[in-house]
Design a protein around this motif. Structure first.
Motif, PDB file in Angstrom:
ATOM      1  N   ILE A 139       0.832  -1.202   0.000  1.00 28.05           N
ATOM      2  CA  ILE A 139       0.000   0.000   0.000  1.00 28.05           C
ATOM      3  C   ILE A 139       0.869   1.256   0.000  1.00 28.05           C
ATOM      4  O   ILE A 139       0.635   2.204  -0.761  1.00 28.05           O
ATOM      5  CB  ILE A 139      -0.948  -0.004   1.223  1.00 28.05           C
ATOM      6  CG1 ILE A 139      -2.012  -1.098   1.068  1.00 28.05           C
ATOM      7  CG2 ILE A 139      -1.620   1.371   1.387  1.00 28.05           C
ATOM      8  CD1 ILE A 139      -2.878  -1.262   2.292  1.00 28.05           C
ATOM      9  N   ALA A 140       1.886   1.255   0.872  1.00 29.07           N
ATOM     10  CA  ALA A 140       2.777   2.418   0.960  1.00 29.07           C
ATOM     11  C   ALA A 140       3.517   2.643  -0.355  1.00 29.07           C
ATOM     12  O   ALA A 140       3.674   3.785  -0.809  1.00 29.07           O
ATOM     13  CB  ALA A 140       3.770   2.221   2.105  1.00 29.07           C
ATOM     14  N   ALA A 141       3.956   1.559  -0.995  1.00 32.94           N
ATOM     15  CA  ALA A 141       4.692   1.682  -2.258  1.00 32.94           C
ATOM     16  C   ALA A 141       3.809   2.268  -3.355  1.00 32.94           C
ATOM     17  O   ALA A 141       4.239   3.135  -4.123  1.00 32.94           O
ATOM     18  CB  ALA A 141       5.230   0.315  -2.676  1.00 32.94           C
ATOM     19  N   VAL A 142       2.556   1.806  -3.428  1.00 27.17           N
ATOM     20  CA  VAL A 142       1.632   2.327  -4.438  1.00 27.17           C
ATOM     21  C   VAL A 142       1.348   3.801  -4.190  1.00 27.17           C
ATOM     22  O   VAL A 142       1.344   4.620  -5.125  1.00 27.17           O
ATOM     23  CB  VAL A 142       0.316   1.519  -4.439  1.00 27.17           C
ATOM     24  CG1 VAL A 142      -0.722   2.175  -5.358  1.00 27.17           C
ATOM     25  CG2 VAL A 142       0.583   0.084  -4.890  1.00 27.17           C
ATOM     26  N   TRP A 143       1.135   4.154  -2.920  1.00 27.38           N
ATOM     27  CA  TRP A 143       0.836   5.554  -2.601  1.00 27.38           C
ATOM     28  C   TRP A 143       2.036   6.458  -2.941  1.00 27.38           C
ATOM     29  O   TRP A 143       1.858   7.536  -3.502  1.00 27.38           O
ATOM     30  CB  TRP A 143       0.492   5.686  -1.121  1.00 27.38           C
ATOM     31  CG  TRP A 143       0.119   7.086  -0.739  1.00 27.38           C
ATOM     32  CD1 TRP A 143      -1.061   7.726  -0.960  1.00 27.38           C
ATOM     33  CD2 TRP A 143       0.961   8.035  -0.067  1.00 27.38           C
ATOM     34  NE1 TRP A 143      -1.019   9.005  -0.474  1.00 27.38           N
ATOM     35  CE2 TRP A 143       0.201   9.226   0.077  1.00 27.38           C
ATOM     36  CE3 TRP A 143       2.267   7.988   0.423  1.00 27.38           C
ATOM     37  CZ2 TRP A 143       0.728  10.352   0.697  1.00 27.38           C
ATOM     38  CZ3 TRP A 143       2.789   9.119   1.040  1.00 27.38           C
ATOM     39  CH2 TRP A 143       2.025  10.284   1.173  1.00 27.38           C
ATOM     40  N   VAL A 144       3.244   6.005  -2.595  1.00 27.31           N
ATOM     41  CA  VAL A 144       4.444   6.788  -2.915  1.00 27.31           C
ATOM     42  C   VAL A 144       4.575   6.961  -4.423  1.00 27.31           C
ATOM     43  O   VAL A 144       4.909   8.053  -4.919  1.00 27.31           O
ATOM     44  CB  VAL A 144       5.704   6.113  -2.334  1.00 27.31           C
ATOM     45  CG1 VAL A 144       6.979   6.757  -2.893  1.00 27.31           C
ATOM     46  CG2 VAL A 144       5.703   6.198  -0.811  1.00 27.31           C
ATOM     47  N   ALA A 145       4.296   5.888  -5.186  1.00 26.92           N
ATOM     48  CA  ALA A 145       4.376   5.972  -6.650  1.00 26.92           C
ATOM     49  C   ALA A 145       3.378   7.001  -7.190  1.00 26.92           C
ATOM     50  O   ALA A 145       3.696   7.785  -8.107  1.00 26.92           O
ATOM     51  CB  ALA A 145       4.111   4.606  -7.270  1.00 26.92           C
ATOM     52  N   LEU A 146       2.172   7.039  -6.617  1.00 27.53           N
ATOM     53  CA  LEU A 146       1.168   8.014  -7.052  1.00 27.53           C
ATOM     54  C   LEU A 146       1.601   9.439  -6.710  1.00 27.53           C
ATOM     55  O   LEU A 146       1.406  10.370  -7.502  1.00 27.53           O
ATOM     56  CB  LEU A 146      -0.180   7.695  -6.396  1.00 27.53           C
ATOM     57  CG  LEU A 146      -0.896   6.445  -6.911  1.00 27.53           C
ATOM     58  CD1 LEU A 146      -2.106   6.129  -6.028  1.00 27.53           C
ATOM     59  CD2 LEU A 146      -1.341   6.644  -8.361  1.00 27.53           C
ATOM     60  N   VAL A 147       2.178   9.612  -5.529  1.00 23.24           N
ATOM     61  CA  VAL A 147       2.652  10.946  -5.121  1.00 23.24           C
ATOM     62  C   VAL A 147       3.769  11.419  -6.043  1.00 23.24           C
ATOM     63  O   VAL A 147       3.788  12.583  -6.486  1.00 23.24           O
ATOM     64  CB  VAL A 147       3.131  10.927  -3.653  1.00 23.24           C
ATOM     65  CG1 VAL A 147       3.837  12.241  -3.307  1.00 23.24           C
ATOM     66  CG2 VAL A 147       1.950  10.702  -2.711  1.00 23.24           C
ATOM     67  N   VAL A 148       4.697  10.520  -6.353  1.00 23.79           N
ATOM     68  CA  VAL A 148       5.797  10.877  -7.253  1.00 23.79           C
ATOM     69  C   VAL A 148       5.248  11.241  -8.628  1.00 23.79           C
ATOM     70  O   VAL A 148       5.684  12.226  -9.257  1.00 23.79           O
ATOM     71  CB  VAL A 148       6.795   9.704  -7.363  1.00 23.79           C
ATOM     72  CG1 VAL A 148       7.805   9.960  -8.486  1.00 23.79           C
ATOM     73  CG2 VAL A 148       7.519   9.499  -6.038  1.00 23.79           C
ATOM     74  N   ALA A 149       4.269  10.457  -9.102  1.00 27.23           N
ATOM     75  CA  ALA A 149       3.663  10.742 -10.404  1.00 27.23           C
ATOM     76  C   ALA A 149       2.959  12.094 -10.387  1.00 27.23           C
ATOM     77  O   ALA A 149       3.024  12.869 -11.360  1.00 27.23           O
ATOM     78  CB  ALA A 149       2.671   9.636 -10.778  1.00 27.23           C
ATOM     79  N   ALA A 150       2.272  12.415  -9.289  1.00 28.41           N
ATOM     80  CA  ALA A 150       1.583  13.702  -9.171  1.00 28.41           C
ATOM     81  C   ALA A 150       2.576  14.861  -9.192  1.00 28.41           C
ATOM     82  O   ALA A 150       2.371  15.873  -9.880  1.00 28.41           O
ATOM     83  CB  ALA A 150       0.748  13.735  -7.897  1.00 28.41           C
ATOM     84  N   ILE A 151       3.665  14.708  -8.433  1.00 26.45           N
ATOM     85  CA  ILE A 151       4.688  15.763  -8.402  1.00 26.45           C
ATOM     86  C   ILE A 151       5.302  15.962  -9.801  1.00 26.45           C
ATOM     87  O   ILE A 151       5.501  17.096 -10.262  1.00 26.45           O
ATOM     88  CB  ILE A 151       5.783  15.403  -7.378  1.00 26.45           C
ATOM     89  CG1 ILE A 151       5.206  15.440  -5.952  1.00 26.45           C
ATOM     90  CG2 ILE A 151       6.970  16.361  -7.489  1.00 26.45           C
ATOM     91  CD1 ILE A 151       6.155  14.932  -4.889  1.00 26.45           C
ATOM     92  N   TRP A 152       5.589  14.854 -10.471  1.00 22.83           N
ATOM     93  CA  TRP A 152       6.141  14.926 -11.827  1.00 22.83           C
ATOM     94  C   TRP A 152       5.170  15.617 -12.772  1.00 22.83           C
ATOM     95  O   TRP A 152       5.544  16.454 -13.593  1.00 22.83           O
ATOM     96  CB  TRP A 152       6.455  13.521 -12.317  1.00 22.83           C
ATOM     97  CG  TRP A 152       7.005  13.468 -13.716  1.00 22.83           C
ATOM     98  CD1 TRP A 152       6.313  13.206 -14.859  1.00 22.83           C
ATOM     99  CD2 TRP A 152       8.342  13.714 -14.116  1.00 22.83           C
ATOM    100  NE1 TRP A 152       7.128  13.255 -15.947  1.00 22.83           N
ATOM    101  CE2 TRP A 152       8.394  13.563 -15.520  1.00 22.83           C
ATOM    102  CE3 TRP A 152       9.515  14.032 -13.437  1.00 22.83           C
ATOM    103  CZ2 TRP A 152       9.569  13.731 -16.257  1.00 22.83           C
ATOM    104  CZ3 TRP A 152      10.686  14.187 -14.163  1.00 22.83           C
ATOM    105  CH2 TRP A 152      10.706  14.041 -15.551  1.00 22.83           C
ATOM    106  N   GLY A 153       3.882  15.256 -12.630  1.00 24.35           N
ATOM    107  CA  GLY A 153       2.869  15.874 -13.481  1.00 24.35           C
ATOM    108  C   GLY A 153       2.754  17.365 -13.260  1.00 24.35           C
ATOM    109  O   GLY A 153       2.615  18.141 -14.217  1.00 24.35           O
TER     110      GLY A 153
END
Length: 205
Positions: free
Chosen positions: A26-40
């Motif tokens: 769960i933590a890994a998926v959430w971190v990946a989404l946060v990183v994707a949001a920041i990149w976006g």
């Protein structure tokens, strides 16, 4: 069946490992989404920044809700009065005191231990109707010798001077026991010299 199956209760260690893996994913998926949001946001990629931001927010809310639900369940069903109620379908009467319990259910196995002070009459009144009188030797054969991980207050014995009642549901893939397991062992014992009752349950699918 002469003894409890060796894997009847795998213990809290397995639970910690299992939920540790789940929370790590769960933590890994959430971190990946946060990183994707920041990149976006940095690259001004509209669909990515908004999609990832909303997904990360919803994911976080869902994760908190799930953790809160399970945490409340663990707290609620660790309360000795609730463990007592689950075992005897009633809450402790004034004849019951010094109630201690430990309850563990996970996936396909579960175990309950409970100890309290009461009178012989109250013990006999509480004996569930589907338990039959038994002997110390039979209970010893069914339960086996258990000591590792026992709580300090669990001073259960196989003593001929004690009273015992027992129920065992043989393994049957087509019919579950009263707690939903396909094999169940339930023991209710009383030490008249100390006025102490002991309740034990073990189940496995």
């Amino acid at each position: 069946m002469d003894t409890v199956p060796e894997n009847a209760c795998m213990g809290p260690g397995l639970v910690l490992i299992f939920w540790g893996v789940i929370f790590s994913v769960i933590a890994a998926v959430w971190v990946a989404l946060v990183v994707a949001a920041i990149w976006g946001w940095k690259r001004n990629i509209v669909w990515l920044k908004w999609g990832a931001t909303v997904a990360a927010g919803l994911f976080a809310v869902a994760a908190v809700a799930i953790v809160g639900f399970f945490a409340f369940g663990v707290y609620w069903f660790s309360r000795p009065t609730e463990v007592f109620h689950e075992a005897f379908r009633e809450y402790p009467s004034p004849e019951v005191s010094d109630l201690e319990s430990r309850q563990f259910f996970f996936a396909d196995n579960g175990e309950v231990r409970m100890r309290f002070i009461t009178t012989r009459l109250e013990y006999e009144r509480l004996v569930p109707g589907d338990l039959r009188p038994s002997s110390a030797e039979e209970v010893r054969r069914r339960m086996g010798i258990r000591s590792e991980g026992d709580p300090e207050w669990w001073t259960f014995q196989f003593n001929p001077s004690w009273q015992y009642a027992l129920r065992e549901t043989e393994r049957d893939a087509n019919r579950a026991g009263k707690r939903g397991f396909f094999w169940e062992l339930e023991v209710f014992a009383y030490d008249p010299s100390a006025s102490v009752a002991y309740y034990f349950f073990s189940g496995i699918d």
